[in-house]
Write an enzyme that holds these catalytic residues in place. Structure first.
Site, PDB file in Angstrom:
ATOM      1  N   TYR A   1       2.328   4.706   4.443  1.00  0.00           N
ATOM      2  CA  TYR A   1       1.754   3.027   4.208  1.00  0.00           C
ATOM      3  C   TYR A   1       1.713   2.471   5.306  1.00  0.00           C
ATOM      4  O   TYR A   1       0.297   1.773   5.424  1.00  0.00           O
ATOM      5  CB  TYR A   1       3.106   2.478   3.266  1.00  0.00           C
ATOM      6  CG  TYR A   1       2.702   0.858   2.868  1.00  0.00           C
ATOM      7  CD1 TYR A   1       1.863   0.656   1.895  1.00  0.00           C
ATOM      8  CD2 TYR A   1       3.153  -0.149   3.766  1.00  0.00           C
ATOM      9  CE1 TYR A   1       1.657  -0.607   1.625  1.00  0.00           C
ATOM     10  CE2 TYR A   1       2.869  -1.461   3.538  1.00  0.00           C
ATOM     11  CZ  TYR A   1       1.904  -1.864   2.417  1.00  0.00           C
ATOM     12  OH  TYR A   1       1.739  -3.177   2.322  1.00  0.00           O
TER      13      TYR A   1
ATOM     14  N   SER B   1      -0.521  -5.579   6.844  1.00  0.00           N
ATOM     15  CA  SER B   1       0.922  -5.763   6.624  1.00  0.00           C
ATOM     16  C   SER B   1       1.583  -5.808   7.984  1.00  0.00           C
ATOM     17  O   SER B   1       1.027  -5.360   9.058  1.00  0.00           O
ATOM     18  CB  SER B   1       1.392  -4.598   5.550  1.00  0.00           C
ATOM     19  OG  SER B   1       2.776  -4.501   5.737  1.00  0.00           O
TER      20      SER B   1
END
Ligand code: NAI
Length: 595
Positions: free
Chosen positions: A478, A465
């Protein structure tokens, strides 16, 4: 194992080039035709077990190669077994048994060597729908394989040459005059059935047939008429014009697995499968072979039949990446939704064989169904939680046995978790790391290990990501998981480069998927969590970057073997800033978003 001979077969004799070929047919002639070609020293009966299984669904055709079984031999023998003449024989048989439709070819040992010729010469184009090859390489590909290793020798390449050289001892023997004939018609012919049972574990039944000594003596000319000439001057245009399924028995005493390392360059639509077996697979593994052959025929019956004899039909549209991924085995995790689903479908459109894996069983099934409609050569759904190591190991065993070694692995499954570090509990951390990091580790280790072991290259994509290089105060867990995935990908890329396995980390920015609806928010109650999920879903919807674009980037990353691929403008921008002006990102990271 029960013996099912060819007793129920319809037999006929077909004349071609001064000889008579004995042709046997089983099954309904209106069904797709599968032609089984035997090897050396053999006759068509080597296929009896496979043929009986396939005849339940297909029109199965077998013929004794010239000079073998009940086909007559050319006179003189010398020069009567060239690949050109064997191609004439095949075309005569194909025209007799399936005049209007292309046939599906299956070859074992020398049968496969011949079929490679049929599948790569121009005059058979439109007559072959697919080719399943086992234990018999193209002599042209083999010739180039040797040349490449001789012209640029490294210790590894020399080792490969010596390894295959040692396995080819019988080829040198067969080139000596008269002796092989004497041996086969004498003691070797008598001993052979027992050798097959002891060494190859071929079940004791009515195979081999009584024609063995004659088959073996005549068949020596297959080698003498072709091997030296082709290895010395291999064709440079030996590209397969049909989809090929390569089945490699890993315990083959005569052929090294390494022989097929360069095959991708010759076969645009290649499906690889490995089988834990010795050389005589038609006798030892008929169930598995029948299953794989039937699957490959099914997958290619529609397509090539459409193209075949396409004198009036328009040229079929070439699908993007078809050459690169057609027939490849691609496994995508988190394939039920969002980026994973779009990626599975993009590979399907390119004609890959797709395994859609997700913990959401129904979603995975839906993706597999859509993948079939989108053009996948085959598609399956598997329900697995990627954070469960044992489940992933079981999945890998099943996939390897039933579909083969994965060519492209996409570790995409992931979950979101938002909230400040001090509000994030150990359980929250564990949950996100278990899926986002451990899921990727399990995939890389378990599937990547098998890829490396196979030794024929492959590719791993890890979906990280932009959060991997974009610090924020809202996504500590995350982002940490994704930064770890990025670093893991870089390390693994370095480790696997020498094995022809590429590793890419794909780093999307904000993509409109379901992740916002399921992402957790640490430190808030359920009602607040729901409100935030809804709000971020709205924001992601406004941004409206489609997952299909990420899928496209993933296919490109594999095709070009890219290391790190930021997708979406914000992700690309963040990547540049993280290198040129990290201070700017640090300043942004302090801003508290209003959710
Ligand atoms: P999504 O929520 O639409 O799809 C994720 C899929 O993974 C779901 O089908 C889910 O059931 C599955 N999954 C979750 N945990 C699993 C587990 N333990 N085992 C098996 N399957 C599991 O989300 P999206 O957006 O498609 O996410 C895919 C990947 O992309 C994730 O790794 C995510 O972190 C990453 N990503 C997403 C971004 C976005 O903006 N949507 C941005 C950057 C990265």
């Amino acid at each position: 194992m029960s013996v099912r001979g060819l007793s129920g077969a319809r037999e006929r004799r077909i004349r071609t080039g001064g000889i008579e070929l004995c042709v046997a047919e089983l099954g309904d002639a209106a069904r797709p035709t599968v032609v089984l070609v035997h090897g050396y020293p053999d006759s068509k009966e080597v296929w009896s077990e496979v043929a009986a299984r396939l005849a339940e669904r297909f029109h199965v055709v077998l013929y004794d190669v010239r000079g073998h079984g009940r086909s007559t031999a050319p006179k003189p023998l010398r020069g009567g077994f060239t690949l050109e003449k064997l191609t004439d024989d095949f075309l005569t048989v194909a025209d007799a048994v399936s005049p209007d439709r292309p046939v599906h070819l299956v070859g074992h040992d020398w049968g496969s060597v011949q079929c490679w010729e049929f599948a790569t010469v121009g005059r058979t184009e439109g007559r072959i729908a697919s080719f399943t090859s086992m234990s018999g390489p193209s002599l042209d590909h083999f010739g180039h394989w040797i040349k490449r290793r001789m012209s640029r020798p490294t210790p590894r390449r020399l080792g490969q040459l010596l390894g295959q050289g040692a396995k080819s001892w019988y080829v040198y023997m067969l080139h000596t005059p008269v002796l092989p004939e004497l041996a086969w018609r004498g003691p070797l012919g008598k001993l052979w059935p027992r050798i097959l049972q002891r060494v190859e574990k071929v079940p004791a039944d009515d195979y081999p047939t009584a024609s063995l000594p004659q088959d073996a003596a005549h068949g020596a000319w297959l080698y003498r008429d072709n091997v030296r000439a082709r290895l010395r001057r291999p064709r440079t245009d030996a590209h397969a014009h049909v989809p090929v399924q390569l089945i490699t028995p890993t315990g083959d005493a005569f052929l090294s697995e390494r022989l097929h390392d360069d095959l991708g360059a010759w076969v645009p639509r290649l499906t690889r499968r490995t089988l834990d077996a010795k050389h005589w697979v038609p006798r030892t593994r008929p169930d598995q072979l029948a299953l794989w052959i039937a699957g490959f025929v099914d997958a290619h019956e529609e397509g090539p039949a459409r193209h075949a004899g396409a004198t009036t039909a328009a040229e079929p549209r070439r699908r993007p990446f078809e050459e690169r991924f057609g027939g490849r085995l691609v496994l995508v995790t988190g394939a039920a939704s969002g980026i994973g689903r779009a990626t599975a479908l993009a590979f399907a459109e390119a004609g890959a064989r797709v395994v859609a894996v997700d913990r959401d069983a129904q979603g995975a099934v839906r993706t597999a169904e859509s993948a079939r409609l989108a053009g996948a050569a085959a598609a399956w759904a598997e329900t697995v939680d990627v954070s469960d190591e044992q489940a992933v190991e079981k999945l890998a065993q099943k996939v390897t046995t039933e579909y083969g070694t994965v060519d492209v692995l996409v570790n995409n499954a992931g979950i979101g978790l938002s909230g400040p570090f001090l509000a994030t509990t150990s359980d929250d951390w564990r949950q996100v790391l278990d899926v986002n990091l451990w899921g990727v580790i399990h995939g890389c280790r378990i599937f990547g290990g098998r890829m490396a072991e196979r030794g024929q290259g492959g590719h791993i994509v890890n979906v990280a990501s932009a959060a991997a290089y974009l610090p924020t105060r809202t996504l500590p867990a995350y982002s940490t998981s994704k930064a770890a995935v990025l670093m893991l990908s870089e390390c693994l890329r370095a480790e696997l480069a020498g094995r022809d396995i590429g590793v890419s980390a794909v780093c999307p920015g904000i993509v409109n998927t379901n992740i916002t609806a399921t992402a957790r928010f640490a430190g808030v109650d359920e009602i607040e969590e729901k409100r935030r999920q809804k709000k971020s879903a709205r924001l992601y919807g406004l941004r409206n970057y489609p997952p299909e674009k990420v899928a496209e980037a993933i296919l490109r990353a594999v095709a070009r073997n890219q290391a790190v691929v930021p997708v979406t403008p914000e992700s690309r921008g963040a990547r540049v800033l993280s290198r040129l002006a990290p201070g700017v990102l640090r300043a942004f990271a302090r801003i508290e978003p209003r959710l």
